[in-house]
Design an enzyme around this catalytic site. Structure first.
Site, PDB file in Angstrom:
ATOM      1  N   ASP A 456       0.879  -1.174   0.000  1.00 16.10           N
ATOM      2  CA  ASP A 456       0.000   0.000   0.000  1.00 16.10           C
ATOM      3  C   ASP A 456       0.911   1.217   0.000  1.00 16.10           C
ATOM      4  O   ASP A 456       1.249   1.783   1.047  1.00 16.10           O
ATOM      5  CB  ASP A 456      -0.922  -0.016   1.219  1.00 16.10           C
ATOM      6  CG  ASP A 456      -1.914   1.149   1.212  1.00 16.10           C
ATOM      7  OD1 ASP A 456      -1.912   1.932   0.242  1.00 16.10           O
ATOM      8  OD2 ASP A 456      -2.682   1.272   2.186  1.00 16.10           O
ATOM      9  N   GLU A 464      -1.802  -2.418  -3.906  1.00 14.24           N
ATOM     10  CA  GLU A 464      -1.341  -2.598  -5.273  1.00 14.24           C
ATOM     11  C   GLU A 464      -0.642  -3.956  -5.400  1.00 14.24           C
ATOM     12  O   GLU A 464      -0.042  -4.445  -4.441  1.00 14.24           O
ATOM     13  CB  GLU A 464      -0.321  -1.511  -5.665  1.00 14.24           C
ATOM     14  CG  GLU A 464      -0.766  -0.095  -5.413  1.00 14.24           C
ATOM     15  CD  GLU A 464      -0.401   0.410  -4.002  1.00 14.24           C
ATOM     16  OE1 GLU A 464      -1.109   1.324  -3.499  1.00 14.24           O
ATOM     17  OE2 GLU A 464       0.569  -0.123  -3.407  1.00 14.24           O
ATOM     18  N   ASP A 490      -0.710 -12.485 -15.922  1.00 11.47           N
ATOM     19  CA  ASP A 490       0.644 -12.081 -16.278  1.00 11.47           C
ATOM     20  C   ASP A 490       0.735 -11.011 -17.364  1.00 11.47           C
ATOM     21  O   ASP A 490       1.397  -9.995 -17.193  1.00 11.47           O
ATOM     22  CB  ASP A 490       1.440 -13.307 -16.737  1.00 11.47           C
ATOM     23  CG  ASP A 490       1.366 -14.468 -15.766  1.00 11.47           C
ATOM     24  OD1 ASP A 490       0.805 -14.290 -14.671  1.00 11.47           O
ATOM     25  OD2 ASP A 490       1.848 -15.551 -16.091  1.00 11.47           O
ATOM     26  N   GLU A 521      -3.586   0.963  -8.509  1.00 12.44           N
ATOM     27  CA  GLU A 521      -4.316   0.192  -7.501  1.00 12.44           C
ATOM     28  C   GLU A 521      -5.334  -0.678  -8.230  1.00 12.44           C
ATOM     29  O   GLU A 521      -6.133  -0.174  -9.012  1.00 12.44           O
ATOM     30  CB  GLU A 521      -4.999   1.153  -6.520  1.00 12.44           C
ATOM     31  CG  GLU A 521      -3.981   1.940  -5.717  1.00 12.44           C
ATOM     32  CD  GLU A 521      -4.561   3.148  -4.994  1.00 12.44           C
ATOM     33  OE1 GLU A 521      -4.042   3.493  -3.906  1.00 12.44           O
ATOM     34  OE2 GLU A 521      -5.517   3.750  -5.524  1.00 12.44           O
ATOM     35  N   GLU A 691      -6.758 -25.542 -19.441  1.00 12.47           N
ATOM     36  CA  GLU A 691      -6.353 -24.331 -18.723  1.00 12.47           C
ATOM     37  C   GLU A 691      -7.221 -23.155 -19.157  1.00 12.47           C
ATOM     38  O   GLU A 691      -7.697 -22.391 -18.328  1.00 12.47           O
ATOM     39  CB  GLU A 691      -4.881 -24.046 -19.003  1.00 12.47           C
ATOM     40  CG  GLU A 691      -4.319 -22.858 -18.267  1.00 12.47           C
ATOM     41  CD  GLU A 691      -2.834 -22.676 -18.510  1.00 12.47           C
ATOM     42  OE1 GLU A 691      -2.244 -21.788 -17.856  1.00 12.47           O
ATOM     43  OE2 GLU A 691      -2.242 -23.407 -19.332  1.00 12.47           O
TER      44      GLU A 691
END
Length: 717
Positions: A456, A464, A490, A521, A691
């Site tokens: 933070d 974040e 990712d 954030e 997946e």
């Protein structure tokens, strides 16, 4: 109507997504038990090489946390008849095939070897908890069944039955050959030798960090219950039963053997004693295994309409095959993402574990507890030599080898999204084990507090994603990459460096760097944290700490208000990450599925949820032909086959569907769930659970037999 936040921790997440209509007979399946679920997943195939493709094309079966697995030959693969394909063994972190079929049974009668394929196609069947082969021969029937009787040993039983009217004498033997790797030093690692009761393969020490890891103590061993003689010639062996079988008319004889894979001498010694007991009393081991699988099947199919049950059992089989027992630096058993993908075979990931535990708890709460513990075994503590500032953190992923042992896959550069309290609560809800809550609560609090201490940046209560102080996080780009990994998404567009994402330093009161945060954030992270506060409050309440429960509930309300006010954009009717410096909502990066997490967490207001519902049900947004693309179809960054830039991930579909249901949009959720399942290639047939999937076509993408997909199919209502 939205349920109040303090009701979150008591939510029932349900038992099965599995909606739709694949005809099946409820009465027949109930009567047959596991026998009614033959070949829900195609497990037929014989390897051609020792090294599987990066995504192994042969679906395999394992159980009890074993580190080896098997498949069935395909009809017509006569060279493999009489044996189970493999085994596939895990060289600490990587999968390799030991043989095409290491233990092929041979029968000889009336002075000639019997051709197992001469009398037509055998019945080669995968059942819950068992692989079975049946060969009808002239005057004889051979039945082979393979089950796992321990965390190291498969138990194989062969029944040779005389179907004729006269007595028969049958000689029995076994044979097999190694599939050697093509390249050194792996090529020379396996060595074949005879034993008093069968045959064994030893493994030389090899430390190829990205391909093959052994310590020189590993061993695969076949142990027969009956006296045998074995001869080894090069890479092949032949084992013969010391005495032929004499079969009365309509009579039969049974032969039993164990196939064990161990890593250390201590494991081998313990397993040898277990195998002796298994071979003395195989009926007990078989009965125990079959009873456990009956319980599993009953648990995952209870209250599930008949047409949905085969998918539930396939999800069950997927999770159990991906179960790995304690080994190396993995102190508790857990579930890997996929035994079928090289890089997922030998490790446990944090947010995979939390999601998997929610699904596993429905049929084996003890296993769910174990896999949660497997991650908390390596929770960073204040006395850490390398990273005391990270006390409370859970590493991203754990493997057989940590860095001190030469492991390259172990990762402490980041953690993963905070869903641990959810997993613990859902496991408790299934088990009623208050001791588990008491054990986990302080660890969960330490993990929760870590986020605010190191993630933070401006201390405003909104966290974040970020990176740890780690030697590998030595450049701004390395820190941005680790932070993107921490989100689990990712390569999502919202984390693109080209769009301005970078990492900033976080310092403690003394000015020391304690971590790094992205300069944004994230809405999903803060929604997860709000949900975690609700679950922690429920746990505290259950443990009698009412003050802590009130404090956490108040914190959740404050965070909920901040998410509603600062992360929701009224103009577009959706939630977004916000710029750390200015507070600007990052609408120019397009809409991602992370904007639906506030509905799952219960932090959206009613009107906000209604607007998000509009996006989730719009064919030009997230209601793609296979719904819940990870990036909106309308986004300029939408790419249907690029990992987190468009493909459908079933965990995000789960969160979205549960969010819709939570706010009363149950009809929408049912329609979308039905379409999700029906459009995913192979999901309703005998194909593997993937997946992720192409949102426009439903085509399978990336890893097969993926655990969190299977778990959350079970968890969805």
């Amino acid at each position: 109507m939205r349920r109040p936040l303090n009701a979150l921790a008591g939510l029932t997440l349900g038992s099965a997504l599995l909606v739709g209509a694949v005809p099946a007979s409820s009465a027949a399946e109930r009567k047959a038990g596991p026998e009614g679920y033959a070949d829900v997943l195609d497990m037929h195939g014989v390897p051609a090489n020792a090294l599987p493709a990066e995504v192994n094309e042969v679906n395999v079966f394992s159980d009890r946390g074993a580190w080896h697995a098997y498949a069935l030959p395909r009809p017509g693969d006569k060279d493999a008849y009489g044996g189970f394909s493999g085994p596939l063994y895990i060289a600490q972190e990587y999968p390799w095939w030991l043989s095409k079929a290491f233990s092929r049974i041979r029968l000889r009668a009336d002075g000639r070897d019997l051709d197992l394929g001469a009398a037509g196609a055998p019945r080669l069947t995968a059942l819950p908890g068992m692989l079975r082969q049946v060969y009808d021969l002239p005057g004889l029937r051979l039945t082979l069944e393979l089950r796992f009787a321990s965390g190291h040993s498969a138990l194989v039983r062969a029944s040779v039955a005389n179907t004729g009217t006269g007595p028969r004498t049958v000689e029995v033997g076994w044979s097999g050959s190694l599939l050697r790797p093509d390249d050194e030093p792996m090529k020379s690692a396996p060595s074949l030798h005879a034993t008093a009761r069968g045959v064994a393969v030893g493994f030389a020490r090899v430390r190829e960090q990205w391909d093959y890891l052994t310590d020189g103590t590993e061993r695969f061993e076949v142990t027969h219950a009956d006296p045998v003689r074995t001869t080894v010639t090069g890479d092949s062996y032949r084992t013969d039963l010391a005495r032929p079988l004499t079969l009365a008319p309509r009579g039969s004889s049974e032969l039993t053997w164990a196939e064990s894979y161990t890593f250390t001498a201590a494991e081998r010694q313990r397993e040898a004693a277990a195998v002796r007991d298994l071979l003395r009393r195989p009926g007990k081991a078989i009965g125990d295994t079959d009873a456990r699988w009956r319980r599993y099947v009953e648990a995952v199919t209870a209250d599930v309409p008949a047409g949905r049950r085969r998918l539930a059992v396939k999800a069950l089989e997927t999770l159990v095959t991906n179960w790995r027992g304690p080994a190396g630096r993995l102190d508790h058993g857990g579930i890997t993402p996929s035994i079928s993908y090289k890089w997922f075979t030998g490790g446990f990931w944090a947010w995979d574990t939390w999601k998997q535990a929610v699904g596993v708890a429905g049929f084996d709460p003890a296993l769910a507890q174990s896999q949660i513990r497997s991650m908390f075994d390596h929770q960073i503590t204040a006395d850490s030599r390398d990273r005391p500032q990270d006390a409370g953190m859970i590493p991203d992923c754990l493997f057989y080898n940590d860095p001190a042992r030469g492991g390259g896959n172990w990762n402490e550069r980041n953690t993963k999204p905070p869903l641990a309290a959810w997993a613990v609560w859902e496991t408790y809800r299934r088990s009623g084990d208050v001791r588990f809550l008491r054990e986990m609560y302080p660890k969960l609090v330490a993990y929760h507090d870590w986020w605010y201490r190191t993630r933070d940046h401006d201390h405003d209560g909104l966290a974040e994603y970020g990176a740890t102080v780690d030697p590998a996080n030595d450049t701004p780009e390395a820190r941005r990459q680790a932070a993107a990994w921490e989100s689990g998404m990712d390569n999502a567009p919202r984390f693109d460096a080209a769009l301005g994402t970078t990492a900033v330093e976080n310092r403690d009161a003394a000015g020391r760097v304690v971590g790094y945060s992205l300069n944004q954030e994230s809405v999903d992270l803060n929604s997860y944290l709000a949900a975690e506060k609700g679950y922690l409050a429920a746990i505290a309440q259950r443990l009698g700490d009412r003050a802590a429960s009130r404090r956490l509930t108040a914190q959740a309300r404050t965070l909920t208000a901040a998410i509603r006010t600062r992360m929701y954009d009224p103009a577009t009717g959706y939630f977004y990450d916000t710029d750390l410096a200015s507070g600007r909502r990052l609408t120019d990066r397009g809409r991602g599925i992370e904007g639906a997490i506030p509905l799952w967490a219960g932090v959206a207001s009613g009107p906000q949820a209604a607007a998000v519902r509009g996006r989730l049900t719009d064919p030009e947004e997230f209601a793609t032909p296979m719904p819940f693309a990870t990036v909106s179809k309308s986004s300029p960054y939408f790419a249907p086959e690029k990992y987190w830039r468009g493909p459908v991930w079933l965990d995000q579909a789960y969160f979205s569907l549960e969010g819709l249901r939570r706010y009363g949009y149950r009809a929408d959720a049912s329609v979308l769930a039905d379409r999700l399942r029906g459009s995913a290639s192979g999901l309703l047939g005998d194909g593997p659970i993937m997946e992720n999937y192409n949102p426009l076509t439903g085509a399978p993408l990336n890893s097969t037999n993926f655990s969190w997909s299977a778990a959350l199919l079970l968890a969805l209502d």
